[in-house]
Design a protein around this motif. Structure first.
Motif, PDB file in Angstrom:
ATOM      1  N   CYS A  15      -5.955   1.571   5.789  1.00 55.20           N
ATOM      2  CA  CYS A  15      -4.630   2.250   6.346  1.00 55.20           C
ATOM      3  C   CYS A  15      -5.008   2.903   7.857  1.00 55.20           C
ATOM      4  O   CYS A  15      -4.046   2.737   8.497  1.00 55.20           O
ATOM      5  CB  CYS A  15      -4.603   3.338   5.416  1.00 55.20           C
ATOM      6  SG  CYS A  15      -4.418   2.805   3.549  1.00 55.20           S
TER       7      CYS A  15
ATOM      8  N   ASN B  41      -4.576   0.263  10.047  1.00 60.06           N
ATOM      9  CA  ASN B  41      -3.057  -0.275  10.151  1.00 60.06           C
ATOM     10  C   ASN B  41      -2.234   0.574  10.752  1.00 60.06           C
ATOM     11  O   ASN B  41      -1.116   0.067  11.330  1.00 60.06           O
ATOM     12  CB  ASN B  41      -2.590  -0.493   8.697  1.00 60.06           C
ATOM     13  CG  ASN B  41      -3.360  -1.576   8.056  1.00 60.06           C
ATOM     14  OD1 ASN B  41      -3.988  -2.592   8.772  1.00 60.06           O
ATOM     15  ND2 ASN B  41      -3.637  -1.642   6.745  1.00 60.06           N
TER      16      ASN B  41
ATOM     17  N   CYS C 275       0.860  -1.245  -0.064  1.00 56.66           N
ATOM     18  CA  CYS C 275       0.114   0.057   0.011  1.00 56.66           C
ATOM     19  C   CYS C 275       1.069   1.348  -0.030  1.00 56.66           C
ATOM     20  O   CYS C 275       1.690   1.378   0.870  1.00 56.66           O
ATOM     21  CB  CYS C 275      -0.922   0.028   1.293  1.00 56.66           C
ATOM     22  SG  CYS C 275      -1.952   1.577   1.451  1.00 56.66           S
TER      23      CYS C 275
ATOM     24  N   CYS D 203      -4.586  -0.250   0.215  1.00 61.64           N
ATOM     25  CA  CYS D 203      -5.240  -1.261   0.845  1.00 61.64           C
ATOM     26  C   CYS D 203      -6.743  -1.580   0.244  1.00 61.64           C
ATOM     27  O   CYS D 203      -7.397  -0.316   0.246  1.00 61.64           O
ATOM     28  CB  CYS D 203      -5.443  -0.838   2.370  1.00 61.64           C
ATOM     29  SG  CYS D 203      -3.856  -0.733   3.382  1.00 61.64           S
TER      30      CYS D 203
ATOM     31  N   CYS E   2       0.272   3.683   3.450  1.00 64.44           N
ATOM     32  CA  CYS E   2       0.816   3.040   5.060  1.00 64.44           C
ATOM     33  C   CYS E   2       2.003   2.180   4.367  1.00 64.44           C
ATOM     34  O   CYS E   2       1.985   1.085   5.311  1.00 64.44           O
ATOM     35  CB  CYS E   2      -0.274   2.304   5.640  1.00 64.44           C
ATOM     36  SG  CYS E   2      -1.370   0.898   4.996  1.00 64.44           S
TER      37      CYS E   2
HETATM   38 ZN   LIG Z   1      -2.953   1.144   3.420  1.00 66.21          ZN
END
Ligand SMILES: [Zn+2]
Length: 161
Positions: free
Chosen positions: A117, A120, A77, A112, A80
């Motif tokens: 995110c 996460n 991603c 994602c 993140c």
């Molecule tokens: Zn992400």
């Protein structure tokens, strides 16, 4: 946050797209203040996704479309990026703002797949070494994510009218 505010916050959605979008199912229960952004997939139009964030005190939304991308074996991603992801990553495009977007120009990103995110970057990671400041690392990840959202919006606005 009201439904009306959300629909009117999009930087890159047509009037029709704004009217057609479906709000997240847990809309009423969402805790907007605690998140870098709120992202969700449209429950009716499977390829569409939305991100709403606060930039300079204003609500800004991005309409994303999932496309078949060249999937690498270990996709990351972009929002993140240094986190060990517990979820899938998808390839999305977002129309640019204004005339540029109406002419078909887009900005693409790997992200994602269900916009996980914010969750996460908030995960509590085991300390990387003795004396590792997990709280500071977490705050840094959150700031990094907010910066990514901003950078992406800037890219979308580039050259728009
Ligand atoms: Zn992400």
């Amino acid at each position: 946050m009201t439904e009306k505010q959300i629909r009117s916050s999009f930087l890159n959605a047509s009037q029709r797209e704004r009217n057609n979008l479906n709000l997240p199912e847990n809309f009423e229960a969402l805790n907007w203040e605690d998140l870098d952004f709120v992202g969700w997939r449209d429950r009716k139009y499977q390829t569409l996704g939305y991100v709403i964030a606060w930039v300079d005190g204003a609500t800004r939304g991005i309409l994303f479309r999932e496309v078949e991308g060249k999937t690498r074996s270990r996709a990351q991603c972009s929002w993140c990026n240094d986190v060990t992801l517990p979820n899938d990553v998808a390839y999305f495009t977002a129309k640019r703002s204004g005339a540029s977007g109406r002419n078909g120009n887009t900005v693409a990103t790997l992200m994602c797949s269900r916009f996980e995110c914010p969750a996460n970057v908030r995960r509590h990671e085991p300390p990387a070494y003795v004396g590792f400041d997990a709280t500071a690392a977490r705050a840094e990840r959150m700031a990094g994510l907010q910066a990514q959202v901003r950078t992406f919006m800037d890219k979308m606005m580039l050259g728009s009218d």
